[in-house]
Design a protein around this motif. Sequence first.
Motif, PDB file in Angstrom:
ATOM      1  N   UNK A 434      -7.441 -17.546   0.715  1.00  0.00           N
ATOM      2  CA  UNK A 434      -8.016 -16.204   0.879  1.00  0.00           C
ATOM      3  C   UNK A 434      -7.813 -15.543   1.875  1.00  0.00           C
ATOM      4  N   UNK A 435      -7.179 -14.240   1.763  1.00  0.00           N
ATOM      5  CA  UNK A 435      -7.068 -13.523   2.856  1.00  0.00           C
ATOM      6  C   UNK A 435      -7.583 -11.995   2.851  1.00  0.00           C
ATOM      7  N   UNK A 436      -8.152 -11.357   3.663  1.00  0.00           N
ATOM      8  CA  UNK A 436      -8.896 -10.286   3.422  1.00  0.00           C
ATOM      9  C   UNK A 436      -7.889  -9.043   3.873  1.00  0.00           C
ATOM     10  N   UNK A 437      -7.855  -7.778   3.014  1.00  0.00           N
ATOM     11  CA  UNK A 437      -7.227  -6.786   3.308  1.00  0.00           C
ATOM     12  C   UNK A 437      -8.248  -5.353   2.943  1.00  0.00           C
ATOM     13  N   UNK A 438      -7.559  -4.339   3.723  1.00  0.00           N
ATOM     14  CA  UNK A 438      -8.676  -3.132   3.905  1.00  0.00           C
ATOM     15  C   UNK A 438      -7.687  -2.050   3.848  1.00  0.00           C
ATOM     16  N   UNK A 439      -8.214  -0.843   3.302  1.00  0.00           N
ATOM     17  CA  UNK A 439      -7.451   0.284   3.418  1.00  0.00           C
ATOM     18  C   UNK A 439      -8.417   1.663   3.329  1.00  0.00           C
ATOM     19  N   UNK A 440      -8.033   2.725   4.058  1.00  0.00           N
ATOM     20  CA  UNK A 440      -8.811   3.568   4.265  1.00  0.00           C
ATOM     21  C   UNK A 440      -8.992   4.489   3.044  1.00  0.00           C
ATOM     22  N   UNK A 441     -10.038   4.874   2.825  1.00  0.00           N
ATOM     23  CA  UNK A 441     -10.361   6.046   1.621  1.00  0.00           C
ATOM     24  C   UNK A 441     -10.881   7.289   2.142  1.00  0.00           C
ATOM     25  N   UNK A 442     -10.582   7.514   3.352  1.00  0.00           N
ATOM     26  CA  UNK A 442     -11.266   8.702   3.924  1.00  0.00           C
ATOM     27  C   UNK A 442     -10.449  10.003   3.397  1.00  0.00           C
ATOM     28  N   UNK A 443      -9.228   9.978   2.775  1.00  0.00           N
ATOM     29  CA  UNK A 443      -8.643  11.059   2.187  1.00  0.00           C
ATOM     30  C   UNK A 443      -9.524  11.670   1.165  1.00  0.00           C
ATOM     31  N   UNK A 444     -10.147  10.759   0.438  1.00  0.00           N
ATOM     32  CA  UNK A 444     -10.985  11.128  -0.889  1.00  0.00           C
ATOM     33  C   UNK A 444     -12.306  11.455  -0.767  1.00  0.00           C
ATOM     34  N   UNK A 445     -12.791  11.873   0.710  1.00  0.00           N
ATOM     35  CA  UNK A 445     -14.005  12.315   0.846  1.00  0.00           C
ATOM     36  C   UNK A 445     -14.403  13.215  -0.301  1.00  0.00           C
ATOM     37  N   UNK A 446     -15.554  13.356  -0.763  1.00  0.00           N
ATOM     38  CA  UNK A 446     -15.937  14.299  -1.675  1.00  0.00           C
ATOM     39  C   UNK A 446     -15.326  14.206  -3.080  1.00  0.00           C
ATOM     40  N   UNK A 447     -14.687  13.103  -3.329  1.00  0.00           N
ATOM     41  CA  UNK A 447     -14.159  12.995  -4.665  1.00  0.00           C
ATOM     42  C   UNK A 447     -14.583  11.774  -5.413  1.00  0.00           C
ATOM     43  N   UNK A 448     -14.827  11.621  -6.604  1.00  0.00           N
ATOM     44  CA  UNK A 448     -14.980  10.635  -7.443  1.00  0.00           C
ATOM     45  C   UNK A 448     -13.832   9.945  -8.019  1.00  0.00           C
ATOM     46  N   UNK A 449     -13.286   8.718  -7.520  1.00  0.00           N
ATOM     47  CA  UNK A 449     -12.157   8.290  -7.578  1.00  0.00           C
ATOM     48  C   UNK A 449     -12.179   6.789  -8.342  1.00  0.00           C
ATOM     49  N   UNK A 450     -11.299   6.267  -9.010  1.00  0.00           N
ATOM     50  CA  UNK A 450     -11.280   5.001  -9.599  1.00  0.00           C
ATOM     51  C   UNK A 450     -10.439   3.878  -8.632  1.00  0.00           C
ATOM     52  N   UNK A 451     -10.793   2.835  -8.359  1.00  0.00           N
ATOM     53  CA  UNK A 451     -10.297   1.983  -7.639  1.00  0.00           C
ATOM     54  C   UNK A 451      -9.723   0.820  -8.703  1.00  0.00           C
ATOM     55  N   UNK A 452      -8.465   0.751  -8.585  1.00  0.00           N
ATOM     56  CA  UNK A 452      -7.713  -0.062  -9.589  1.00  0.00           C
ATOM     57  C   UNK A 452      -7.115  -1.146  -9.153  1.00  0.00           C
ATOM     58  N   UNK A 453      -7.036  -2.351  -9.618  1.00  0.00           N
ATOM     59  CA  UNK A 453      -6.137  -3.561  -9.245  1.00  0.00           C
ATOM     60  C   UNK A 453      -5.297  -3.862 -10.477  1.00  0.00           C
ATOM     61  N   UNK A 454      -4.139  -3.674 -10.546  1.00  0.00           N
ATOM     62  CA  UNK A 454      -3.096  -3.467 -11.605  1.00  0.00           C
ATOM     63  C   UNK A 454      -2.098  -4.510 -11.589  1.00  0.00           C
ATOM     64  N   UNK A 455      -1.996  -5.524 -12.347  1.00  0.00           N
ATOM     65  CA  UNK A 455      -1.167  -6.518 -12.550  1.00  0.00           C
ATOM     66  C   UNK A 455      -0.039  -6.559 -13.395  1.00  0.00           C
ATOM     67  N   UNK A 456       1.349  -6.750 -13.232  1.00  0.00           N
ATOM     68  CA  UNK A 456       2.283  -6.949 -14.386  1.00  0.00           C
ATOM     69  C   UNK A 456       3.204  -8.252 -14.167  1.00  0.00           C
ATOM     70  N   UNK A 457       3.209  -8.883 -15.040  1.00  0.00           N
ATOM     71  CA  UNK A 457       3.876 -10.085 -15.028  1.00  0.00           C
ATOM     72  C   UNK A 457       5.257 -10.231 -16.047  1.00  0.00           C
ATOM     73  N   UNK A 458       6.133 -10.752 -15.718  1.00  0.00           N
ATOM     74  CA  UNK A 458       7.288 -10.825 -16.273  1.00  0.00           C
ATOM     75  C   UNK A 458       7.172 -11.924 -17.556  1.00  0.00           C
ATOM     76  N   UNK A 459       8.377 -12.156 -18.239  1.00  0.00           N
ATOM     77  CA  UNK A 459       8.452 -13.066 -19.296  1.00  0.00           C
ATOM     78  C   UNK A 459       8.473 -14.517 -19.201  1.00  0.00           C
ATOM     79  N   UNK A 460       8.564 -14.841 -17.896  1.00  0.00           N
ATOM     80  CA  UNK A 460       8.693 -16.270 -17.539  1.00  0.00           C
ATOM     81  C   UNK A 460       8.173 -16.415 -16.359  1.00  0.00           C
ATOM     82  N   UNK A 461       7.393 -17.713 -16.256  1.00  0.00           N
ATOM     83  CA  UNK A 461       6.920 -18.235 -14.802  1.00  0.00           C
ATOM     84  C   UNK A 461       5.755 -17.605 -14.297  1.00  0.00           C
TER      85      UNK A 461
END
Length: 475
Positions: A434-461
């Motif tokens: 396990x490794x920790x990552x972080x990202x600034x969300x300051x550009x979204x001040x005053x906004x309601x946003x959706x945080x999303x983790x989106x996975x796409x996997x191909x046909x095999x393995x």
Amino acid sequence: MRSFRTPALSAVAAGALVAGALVAVGTAPAAAAPSPDLSITNVTAHLQQLQSIATANGGNRATGRPGYKASLDWVKAKLDAAGYTTQVQQFSTSSGTSYNLVADWPGGDAEHVVMTGAHLDSVSAGPGINDNGTGSAAILEAALAWAASGNTAKNHLRFAWWGAEEQGLLGSNHYMRNLSTADKDRIDLYMNYDMVGSPNPGYFVYDDNPVGNGARDAMTAYYTSKGIPWEYIDVQGRSDHASFRSYGIATTGMYSGGETTKTSAQASKWGGTAGQAFDPCYHRSCDTISNINTTALDRNLDMIGHMVWLYADKDFGTTLPPTGTNLLANPGFESGATGWGGTSGPITSNSSRPARTGTWKAWLGGNGSTSSENVSQQVTIPANATAASLGYWIRTDTAESGSTAYDTLKVQVVSGGTATTLKTFSNVGTSATYTQFSHSLLAYRGKTVTVRFLMNEDASLQTSFVLDDASVTTS
């Protein structure tokens, strides 16, 4: 405006054109934001459209008649195209089905809502272009101008077009009656605009809700700054602000006059004709596109824009949560899918991929077949944050080989329908630690946003992306 025959208008405290005659008090903002010059040409076009709708539908836009629903559909289409989130509320009346239209501009502090409203229905006797096409068209233009401005609001902006006002404020009453107590408490101000282009106009500012004196004083200060005399008026529950006032919400509004007679003193102050009604076509078939004073409408349009711009940035006492407070619900998934949206299934306590802490995590992928999965949560970034960040821990493992990214996990922020990818993980360079990552969300001040983790996997393995202990924090 709803018909009211006993005693009609109670105008008091005439505004003066003397420098220093008015001091805005109460909770009015200390300094006015720059006032927009909204387009009278655009508003006139909106009114012509409402006239055309009435003409094509029996000469009116009354509740239960096809002209009303056609008016609402047209306004909704304009707002949808501009980026508003719209909601249509249906309710029953003695004249048939009616509708409210509520439009929210994305972003702003959801705990501090500023509402601007007008009734959209006419009486059955005529097209209702002054009553209340003018108010409806003016707040529509203000909403569209805000959307086009690129401004970011401190507070959450909401606009509403009410049905069945002429039958007794039925639409606004329906809205408030069905709003939760918590959502009522979030409304800091409601501003109502009903008949703002009367042909023999006056400039009347609502003065029937002490809770709203700050906004009332901001409105009169605007008129005074433009050299426009004004009068207070107690409209005695004649229009939709009364539905909000009854719940203790601050209200104000403006009215340019209806069926009552303009006095000689008022004609001396405002021009026009003494001894005639402010609107001789009030609730009549002659309330058409010709029944408008363009000068008054233009003045009031700019006043409405000024009030929207001003209160978009009004400080209602917004406070940040304590530093380090996690704004996400159920950030470690220990309550299962509670608080999270997205695909059913990834949030699991399956022990074949360990959680970082506890026993639950979001396991995206690992299928070894073509698939797409995501987990997401909506969060509001306070408008006065000086720092805001998204954090999470992730571990990955794969059966793929080589340097081609067959399977991916994108960390995204969705705002206003646009998804921005902050980081992409793939089957290349996986780590079972396990490794920790972080990202600034300051550009979204005053906004309601959706945080999303989106996975796409191909046909095999398979590739497994295991997420745990997410956070959104501000300071």
